[in-house]
Design a protein around this motif. Structure first.
Motif, PDB file in Angstrom:
ATOM      1  N   ARG A 129      -3.454   2.731 121.990  1.00  0.00           N
ATOM      2  CA  ARG A 129      -3.141   4.064 121.481  1.00  0.00           C
ATOM      3  C   ARG A 129      -2.390   3.973 120.165  1.00  0.00           C
ATOM      4  O   ARG A 129      -1.611   3.046 119.931  1.00  0.00           O
ATOM      5  CB  ARG A 129      -2.290   4.841 122.492  1.00  0.00           C
ATOM      6  N   THR A 130      -2.642   4.946 119.288  1.00  0.00           N
ATOM      7  CA  THR A 130      -1.939   5.043 118.008  1.00  0.00           C
ATOM      8  C   THR A 130      -1.380   6.456 117.863  1.00  0.00           C
ATOM      9  O   THR A 130      -1.620   7.329 118.704  1.00  0.00           O
ATOM     10  CB  THR A 130      -2.900   4.754 116.845  1.00  0.00           C
ATOM     11  N   LYS A 131      -0.646   6.689 116.787  1.00  0.00           N
ATOM     12  CA  LYS A 131      -0.103   8.025 116.542  1.00  0.00           C
ATOM     13  C   LYS A 131      -1.215   9.058 116.389  1.00  0.00           C
ATOM     14  O   LYS A 131      -1.061  10.217 116.768  1.00  0.00           O
ATOM     15  CB  LYS A 131       0.761   8.004 115.281  1.00  0.00           C
ATOM     16  N   LYS A 132      -2.342   8.619 115.824  1.00  0.00           N
ATOM     17  CA  LYS A 132      -3.434   9.552 115.548  1.00  0.00           C
ATOM     18  C   LYS A 132      -4.509   9.576 116.623  1.00  0.00           C
ATOM     19  O   LYS A 132      -5.442  10.369 116.549  1.00  0.00           O
ATOM     20  CB  LYS A 132      -4.068   9.211 114.202  1.00  0.00           C
ATOM     21  N   GLY A 133      -4.447   8.687 117.603  1.00  0.00           N
ATOM     22  CA  GLY A 133      -5.466   8.656 118.650  1.00  0.00           C
ATOM     23  C   GLY A 133      -5.517   7.311 119.331  1.00  0.00           C
ATOM     24  O   GLY A 133      -4.665   6.991 120.153  1.00  0.00           O
ATOM     25  N   ALA A 134      -6.500   6.494 118.951  1.00  0.00           N
ATOM     26  CA  ALA A 134      -6.633   5.177 119.569  1.00  0.00           C
ATOM     27  C   ALA A 134      -7.377   4.245 118.630  1.00  0.00           C
ATOM     28  O   ALA A 134      -8.098   4.673 117.720  1.00  0.00           O
ATOM     29  CB  ALA A 134      -7.367   5.279 120.901  1.00  0.00           C
ATOM     30  N   LEU A 135      -7.182   2.964 118.868  1.00  0.00           N
ATOM     31  CA  LEU A 135      -7.807   1.909 118.076  1.00  0.00           C
ATOM     32  C   LEU A 135      -8.540   0.981 119.029  1.00  0.00           C
ATOM     33  O   LEU A 135      -7.982   0.541 120.030  1.00  0.00           O
ATOM     34  CB  LEU A 135      -6.722   1.145 117.314  1.00  0.00           C
ATOM     35  N   VAL A 136      -9.811   0.682 118.734  1.00  0.00           N
ATOM     36  CA  VAL A 136     -10.623  -0.211 119.567  1.00  0.00           C
ATOM     37  C   VAL A 136     -11.226  -1.291 118.679  1.00  0.00           C
ATOM     38  O   VAL A 136     -11.777  -0.999 117.610  1.00  0.00           O
ATOM     39  CB  VAL A 136     -11.735   0.559 120.302  1.00  0.00           C
ATOM     40  N   GLY A 137     -11.117  -2.527 119.112  1.00  0.00           N
ATOM     41  CA  GLY A 137     -11.708  -3.617 118.349  1.00  0.00           C
ATOM     42  C   GLY A 137     -11.418  -4.955 119.006  1.00  0.00           C
ATOM     43  O   GLY A 137     -11.155  -5.028 120.211  1.00  0.00           O
ATOM     44  N   PHE A 138     -11.449  -6.038 118.215  1.00  0.00           N
ATOM     45  CA  PHE A 138     -11.136  -7.374 118.678  1.00  0.00           C
ATOM     46  C   PHE A 138      -9.757  -7.780 118.154  1.00  0.00           C
ATOM     47  O   PHE A 138      -9.244  -7.195 117.216  1.00  0.00           O
ATOM     48  CB  PHE A 138     -12.181  -8.380 118.194  1.00  0.00           C
ATOM     49  N   HIS A 139      -9.198  -8.796 118.761  1.00  0.00           N
ATOM     50  CA  HIS A 139      -7.905  -9.294 118.310  1.00  0.00           C
ATOM     51  C   HIS A 139      -8.060 -10.107 117.026  1.00  0.00           C
ATOM     52  O   HIS A 139      -9.075 -10.795 116.823  1.00  0.00           O
ATOM     53  CB  HIS A 139      -7.259 -10.173 119.376  1.00  0.00           C
ATOM     54  N   ALA A 140      -7.032 -10.027 116.203  1.00  0.00           N
ATOM     55  CA  ALA A 140      -6.959 -10.929 115.066  1.00  0.00           C
ATOM     56  C   ALA A 140      -6.762 -12.355 115.579  1.00  0.00           C
ATOM     57  O   ALA A 140      -6.412 -12.577 116.740  1.00  0.00           O
ATOM     58  CB  ALA A 140      -5.805 -10.525 114.146  1.00  0.00           C
ATOM     59  N   ARG A 141      -6.984 -13.322 114.712  1.00  0.00           N
ATOM     60  CA  ARG A 141      -6.887 -14.730 115.103  1.00  0.00           C
ATOM     61  C   ARG A 141      -5.529 -15.037 115.718  1.00  0.00           C
ATOM     62  O   ARG A 141      -4.489 -14.816 115.103  1.00  0.00           O
ATOM     63  CB  ARG A 141      -7.128 -15.606 113.875  1.00  0.00           C
ATOM     64  N   ALA A 142      -5.550 -15.533 117.005  1.00  0.00           N
ATOM     65  CA  ALA A 142      -4.337 -15.947 117.714  1.00  0.00           C
ATOM     66  C   ALA A 142      -3.243 -14.890 117.638  1.00  0.00           C
ATOM     67  O   ALA A 142      -2.078 -15.193 117.405  1.00  0.00           O
ATOM     68  CB  ALA A 142      -3.839 -17.280 117.163  1.00  0.00           C
ATOM     69  N   SER A 143      -3.615 -13.628 117.841  1.00  0.00           N
ATOM     70  CA  SER A 143      -2.678 -12.523 117.696  1.00  0.00           C
ATOM     71  C   SER A 143      -3.042 -11.416 118.666  1.00  0.00           C
ATOM     72  O   SER A 143      -4.182 -11.333 119.149  1.00  0.00           O
ATOM     73  CB  SER A 143      -2.730 -11.992 116.258  1.00  0.00           C
ATOM     74  N   ASP A 144      -2.059 -10.531 118.964  1.00  0.00           N
ATOM     75  CA  ASP A 144      -2.373  -9.366 119.780  1.00  0.00           C
ATOM     76  C   ASP A 144      -2.654  -8.129 118.923  1.00  0.00           C
ATOM     77  O   ASP A 144      -2.823  -7.032 119.436  1.00  0.00           O
ATOM     78  CB  ASP A 144      -1.238  -9.075 120.772  1.00  0.00           C
ATOM     79  N   THR A 145      -2.717  -8.297 117.608  1.00  0.00           N
ATOM     80  CA  THR A 145      -3.092  -7.204 116.715  1.00  0.00           C
ATOM     81  C   THR A 145      -4.570  -6.871 116.908  1.00  0.00           C
ATOM     82  O   THR A 145      -5.422  -7.762 116.954  1.00  0.00           O
ATOM     83  CB  THR A 145      -2.850  -7.599 115.245  1.00  0.00           C
ATOM     84  N   VAL A 146      -4.884  -5.581 117.041  1.00  0.00           N
ATOM     85  CA  VAL A 146      -6.259  -5.140 117.248  1.00  0.00           C
ATOM     86  C   VAL A 146      -6.885  -4.786 115.896  1.00  0.00           C
ATOM     87  O   VAL A 146      -6.305  -4.025 115.113  1.00  0.00           O
ATOM     88  CB  VAL A 146      -6.321  -3.934 118.202  1.00  0.00           C
TER      89      VAL A 146
END
Length: 416
Positions: A129-146
């Protein structure tokens, strides 16, 4: 599912350095310099400078190509889009050879079967979830960032087109601090979605989610372990049979890869009248092989065997398929149980199947078709078979996880 680099993958050295030469590429897809520094997105022989924002290529390799996906640098789903197809094939074949050499074995690589781009029929995406809705995708390399991945070159276009609907669902299933796992699988009837979340399934969600599923054209929507909507059975074709796998069941990542593995297995057990299929799953190999032989399918998950059995009973022209729910790690089939079969098929999880392979090695079963997703555990198990009197045939490498460090392989062992 779409694979990212494992959590324990060695990370690059971000410290600024002068010009260095890349000596090799590791089995994780990281370049390695003479002093052991690991560098992402480089190739052997390249001269680079290393900085905090990534490597700068001074002298490129002739095998370097333009990455086909614009998300390559940010997304962790792919490691080798900067390399030519020929280089990646050779690199994956060498991963298998290296694993075999570590066990004192030599292996003949028959070839590498690479699935085309835009062919992944199954992927696990992350939703947050984000402030504006939601974000869907894959993780960045060795990270929990979407990382958002519109136009991803891995997935079938039908799955990529589903992302806006997944964003609506992620807004319900995820939180600002915790994410939801969204595993989507293509089926004959439409996408099959499994939502992995800790959030409770409320009555309000039970009412709203089926409507979202209808609007998105989903065949089935599963929240945690509960089927919330099944508008049409999410059928998978396995030979002549039509199978509805239970939620979250394992399937091969691409139809191309499954066909390549099935051909290897069919060729290996050709002529056998009675075959045991170990770690049979929902019937990827059992059901097509039942066109010519009687099959005994053994699997630890009863729900997958039930799906296999229903598929067999609904298909015409197949020979008998019997099933047995059994934990093959704790209770492998023993040599006296194996003696009634002409051939065995074994496709274990990544850890391999030490106990079951030891029992196979002690048996006198003439032919074993082995499929594996881990060169290391395959090499260990292959050594056991070879030491107990089996010859290993040529190995086919099947690359369903295009541009990643992951691979499958298949080969035949025959009793000397």
């Amino acid at each position: 599912m779409t694979e990212t680099l494992p959590p324990n993958t060695p990370q690059p050295d971000p410290a600024p350095k002068g010009e260095v030469t890349i000596e090799a590429v590791t089995h994780h897809g990281m370049g390695r310099t003479a002093d052991g520094t690991l560098v992402p997105r480089v190739l052997p022989g390249e001269v680079v400078t290393i900085a905090a924002d990534g490597p700068k290529i001074i002298t490129p390799s002739p095998e370097r190509v333009a990455p086909p996906c614009r998300h390559f640098k940010a997304c962790g789903g792919c490691a080798m889009q900067h390399a030519s197809d020929g280089f990646v094939e050779g690199w994956k074949a060498e991963i298998v050879r290296t694993a075999l050499r570590a066990q004192g074995l030599d292996g003949d690589i028959a070839g590498v079967e690479t699935s085309p781009a835009d062919s992944r029929r199954r992927a696990r995406l992350a939703g947050r979830r984000t402030k504006k809705g939601a974000l869907v995708g894959f993780h960045a390399r060795a990270s929990d960032t979407v990382i958002e991945v519109p136009g991803c070159r891995l997935m079938l276009p039908a799955l990529t087109a589903l992302i806006p609907a997944l964003e609506r669902i992620a807004a319900l299933a995820a939180s600002r601090k915790g994410e939801a796992g969204l595993t989507v699988t293509d089926s004959e009837a439409g996408p099959d979605l499994h939502i992995d979340t800790d959030k409770p399934l409320t009555e309000e969600l039970r009412l709203s989610l089926p409507e979202i599923a209808r609007e998105a054209g989903l065949a089935r929507l599963v929240w945690a372990d509960e089927i919330v909507a099944e508008l049409v059975p999410p059928v998978q074709r396995m030979g002549r049979a039509r199978v509805v796998p239970p939620p979250g069941a394992f399937l091969q990542a691409t139809a191309h890869g499954e066909a390549a593995l099935l051909k290897c297995v069919r060729d290996a057990v050709a002529g056998a009248d009675r075959i045991v299929d170990l770690f049979a799953g929902c019937g990827t190999f059992s059901l097509p092989l039942a066109e010519r032989a009687e099959i005994h399918a053994v699997e630890g998950e009863a729900a997958m065997l039930a799906a296999l059995d229903r598929g067999w009973r609904g298909a015409a022209g197949l020979k008998r398929v019997s099933t047995e729910a059994r934990d093959l790690f704790r209770r492998p089939l023993l040599p006296d149980e194996l003696k009634r079969f002409d051939a065995a098929v074994i496709d274990p999880p990544r850890a391999g199947a030490q106990a079951q392979v030891a029992a196979l090695a002690a048996s006198h079963i003439p032919v074993i078709a082995m499929v594996s997703c881990s060169p290391a555990s395959f090499a260990r198990d292959a050594k056991t078979l070879v030491e107990q009197g089996y010859d290993m045939g040529p190995i086919t490498v099947v690359d369903q996880f295009r541009w990643s460090p992951h691979l499958e392989l298949a080969t035949r062992f025959t009793r000397r």
